[in-house]
Scaffold this motif. Structure first.
Motif, PDB file in Angstrom:
ATOM      1  N   ARG A  15       4.197  11.379   7.220  1.00 10.73           N
ATOM      2  CA  ARG A  15       4.888  11.714   8.477  1.00 10.73           C
ATOM      3  C   ARG A  15       4.682  10.618   9.518  1.00 10.73           C
ATOM      4  O   ARG A  15       5.627  10.206  10.193  1.00 10.73           O
ATOM      5  CB  ARG A  15       4.384  13.054   9.023  1.00 10.73           C
ATOM      6  CG  ARG A  15       4.973  14.270   8.351  1.00 10.73           C
ATOM      7  CD  ARG A  15       4.656  15.553   9.104  1.00 10.73           C
ATOM      8  NE  ARG A  15       3.231  15.781   9.284  1.00 10.73           N
ATOM      9  CZ  ARG A  15       2.445  16.392   8.408  1.00 10.73           C
ATOM     10  NH1 ARG A  15       2.949  16.833   7.267  1.00 10.73           N
ATOM     11  NH2 ARG A  15       1.168  16.565   8.647  1.00 10.73           N
ATOM     12  N   VAL A  16       3.446  10.149   9.645  1.00  9.45           N
ATOM     13  CA  VAL A  16       3.148   9.109  10.634  1.00  9.45           C
ATOM     14  C   VAL A  16       3.874   7.815  10.283  1.00  9.45           C
ATOM     15  O   VAL A  16       4.497   7.186  11.145  1.00  9.45           O
ATOM     16  CB  VAL A  16       1.625   8.865  10.748  1.00  9.45           C
ATOM     17  CG1 VAL A  16       1.326   7.622  11.550  1.00  9.45           C
ATOM     18  CG2 VAL A  16       0.945  10.078  11.362  1.00  9.45           C
ATOM     19  N   LEU A  25       0.843  -1.197   0.000  1.00  7.51           N
ATOM     20  CA  LEU A  25       0.000   0.000   0.000  1.00  7.51           C
ATOM     21  C   LEU A  25       0.878   1.247   0.000  1.00  7.51           C
ATOM     22  O   LEU A  25       1.790   1.376   0.816  1.00  7.51           O
ATOM     23  CB  LEU A  25      -0.909   0.037   1.232  1.00  7.51           C
ATOM     24  CG  LEU A  25      -2.096  -0.915   1.257  1.00  7.51           C
ATOM     25  CD1 LEU A  25      -2.802  -0.844   2.609  1.00  7.51           C
ATOM     26  CD2 LEU A  25      -3.067  -0.618   0.131  1.00  7.51           C
ATOM     27  N   THR A  26       0.581   2.149  -0.908  1.00 11.36           N
ATOM     28  CA  THR A  26       1.309   3.411  -0.953  1.00 11.36           C
ATOM     29  C   THR A  26       0.765   4.345   0.130  1.00 11.36           C
ATOM     30  O   THR A  26      -0.310   4.117   0.684  1.00 11.36           O
ATOM     31  CB  THR A  26       1.151   4.077  -2.327  1.00 11.36           C
ATOM     32  OG1 THR A  26      -0.230   4.409  -2.520  1.00 11.36           O
ATOM     33  CG2 THR A  26       1.632   3.156  -3.449  1.00 11.36           C
ATOM     34  N   ASP A  27       1.499   5.407   0.385  1.00 11.91           N
ATOM     35  CA  ASP A  27       1.049   6.393   1.369  1.00 11.91           C
ATOM     36  C   ASP A  27      -0.312   6.965   0.971  1.00 11.91           C
ATOM     37  O   ASP A  27      -1.182   7.140   1.815  1.00 11.91           O
ATOM     38  CB  ASP A  27       2.066   7.519   1.522  1.00 11.91           C
ATOM     39  CG  ASP A  27       3.363   7.066   2.174  1.00 11.91           C
ATOM     40  OD1 ASP A  27       3.548   5.844   2.399  1.00 11.91           O
ATOM     41  OD2 ASP A  27       4.206   7.944   2.454  1.00 11.91           O
ATOM     42  N   ILE A  28      -0.494   7.250  -0.307  1.00 13.48           N
ATOM     43  CA  ILE A  28      -1.776   7.810  -0.743  1.00 13.48           C
ATOM     44  C   ILE A  28      -2.898   6.802  -0.571  1.00 13.48           C
ATOM     45  O   ILE A  28      -4.009   7.167  -0.191  1.00 13.48           O
ATOM     46  CB  ILE A  28      -1.733   8.369  -2.191  1.00 13.48           C
ATOM     47  CG1 ILE A  28      -3.049   9.085  -2.527  1.00 13.48           C
ATOM     48  CG2 ILE A  28      -1.533   7.293  -3.206  1.00 13.48           C
ATOM     49  CD1 ILE A  28      -2.931  10.514  -2.757  1.00 13.48           C
ATOM     50  N   ILE A  39     -10.871  14.780   5.350  1.00 15.21           N
ATOM     51  CA  ILE A  39      -9.825  14.106   4.577  1.00 15.21           C
ATOM     52  C   ILE A  39      -8.609  13.821   5.453  1.00 15.21           C
ATOM     53  O   ILE A  39      -8.239  14.627   6.302  1.00 15.21           O
ATOM     54  CB  ILE A  39      -9.448  14.938   3.336  1.00 15.21           C
ATOM     55  CG1 ILE A  39      -8.626  14.113   2.357  1.00 15.21           C
ATOM     56  CG2 ILE A  39      -8.748  16.225   3.731  1.00 15.21           C
ATOM     57  CD1 ILE A  39      -8.483  14.767   0.998  1.00 15.21           C
ATOM     58  N   VAL A  40      -8.017  12.664   5.262  1.00 17.27           N
ATOM     59  CA  VAL A  40      -6.735  12.338   5.878  1.00 17.27           C
ATOM     60  C   VAL A  40      -5.700  12.566   4.785  1.00 17.27           C
ATOM     61  O   VAL A  40      -5.639  11.825   3.812  1.00 17.27           O
ATOM     62  CB  VAL A  40      -6.709  10.877   6.390  1.00 17.27           C
ATOM     63  CG1 VAL A  40      -5.352  10.553   6.991  1.00 17.27           C
ATOM     64  CG2 VAL A  40      -7.825  10.640   7.409  1.00 17.27           C
ATOM     65  N   GLU A  41      -4.928  13.615   4.931  1.00 17.85           N
ATOM     66  CA  GLU A  41      -3.988  14.039   3.894  1.00 17.85           C
ATOM     67  C   GLU A  41      -2.797  13.088   3.791  1.00 17.85           C
ATOM     68  O   GLU A  41      -2.314  12.577   4.802  1.00 17.85           O
ATOM     69  CB  GLU A  41      -3.487  15.451   4.174  1.00 17.85           C
ATOM     70  CG  GLU A  41      -4.546  16.524   4.071  1.00 17.85           C
ATOM     71  CD  GLU A  41      -4.905  16.879   2.627  1.00 17.85           C
ATOM     72  OE1 GLU A  41      -4.299  16.334   1.681  1.00 17.85           O
ATOM     73  OE2 GLU A  41      -5.805  17.727   2.467  1.00 17.85           O
ATOM     74  N   VAL A  42      -2.318  12.897   2.583  1.00 17.45           N
ATOM     75  CA  VAL A  42      -1.191  12.007   2.340  1.00 17.45           C
ATOM     76  C   VAL A  42       0.072  12.498   3.057  1.00 17.45           C
ATOM     77  O   VAL A  42       0.874  11.686   3.534  1.00 17.45           O
ATOM     78  CB  VAL A  42      -0.956  11.778   0.826  1.00 17.45           C
ATOM     79  CG1 VAL A  42      -0.489  13.046   0.136  1.00 17.45           C
ATOM     80  CG2 VAL A  42       0.012  10.633   0.602  1.00 17.45           C
ATOM     81  N   GLN A  43       0.260  13.808   3.177  1.00 14.05           N
ATOM     82  CA  GLN A  43       1.437  14.335   3.871  1.00 14.05           C
ATOM     83  C   GLN A  43       1.426  13.905   5.336  1.00 14.05           C
ATOM     84  O   GLN A  43       2.464  13.554   5.896  1.00 14.05           O
ATOM     85  CB  GLN A  43       1.492  15.874   3.771  1.00 14.05           C
ATOM     86  CG  GLN A  43       1.642  16.401   2.370  1.00 14.05           C
ATOM     87  CD  GLN A  43       0.313  16.562   1.623  1.00 14.05           C
ATOM     88  OE1 GLN A  43      -0.748  16.142   2.081  1.00 14.05           O
ATOM     89  NE2 GLN A  43       0.381  17.157   0.444  1.00 14.05           N
TER      90      GLN A  43
END
Length: 144
Positions: free
Chosen positions: A135-136, A105-108, A127-131
């Motif tokens: 970081r997490v 699974l990619t970050d996005i 929205i849960v942002e990809v940035q």
């Protein structure tokens, strides 16, 4: 459009009201994350956690009504990528079935699944942002 036709048009939508409300309030980006997140959830998560998010008995914990999901968003993001072995307590019940890692699974994609989970079943977290996810995920080892 007459009042009666308008009422029927809004009241007879084929989508569940919860999904329609969440989708109507979001931006196009949110809608993209939510829709793709639902598809990914169906592919990767629903076999154990069920399409409805109710989990599977004492084997797999619920996501729809879950004190763990609500209080541990960073840990949930890490679980998606890295899986989990060992006990997990959700809603006062112990679950000890291994959750497999999904390192592909990619970050996005994790952001999209999280957006779906955190905006379904009565939640409206946005929205849960990809940035944020990136970081997490970079600090998952410190969250264990």
């Amino acid at each position: 459009m007459t009042w009666a036709a308008c009422l029927c048009w809004f009241g007879c939508s084929s989508k569940p009201a919860e999904t329609t409300d969440v989708m109507a309030e979001g931006s196009p980006k949110f809608q993209q994350y939510y829709v793709h997140g639902k598809e990914l959830y169906t592919t990767y998560c629903s076999n154990c956690h069920q399409q409805s998010g109710t989990g599977l008995g004492r084997l797999y914990p619920p996501l729809n009504v879950s004190d763990y999901v609500d209080a541990n968003q960073s840990a949930v993001l890490c679980l998606m990528r890295n899986g989990k072995e060992g006990e997990l307590t959700v809603n006062g019940k112990s679950f000890n079935k291994k959750m497999p890692a999904i390192p592909a699974l990619t970050d996005i994609e994790i952001a999209e699944i999280a957006t779906y989970i955190y905006n379904s079943w009565g939640r409206t977290k946005g929205i849960v942002e990809v940035q944020q996810v990136s970081r997490v995920l970079a600090s998952c080892d410190t969250l264990r």
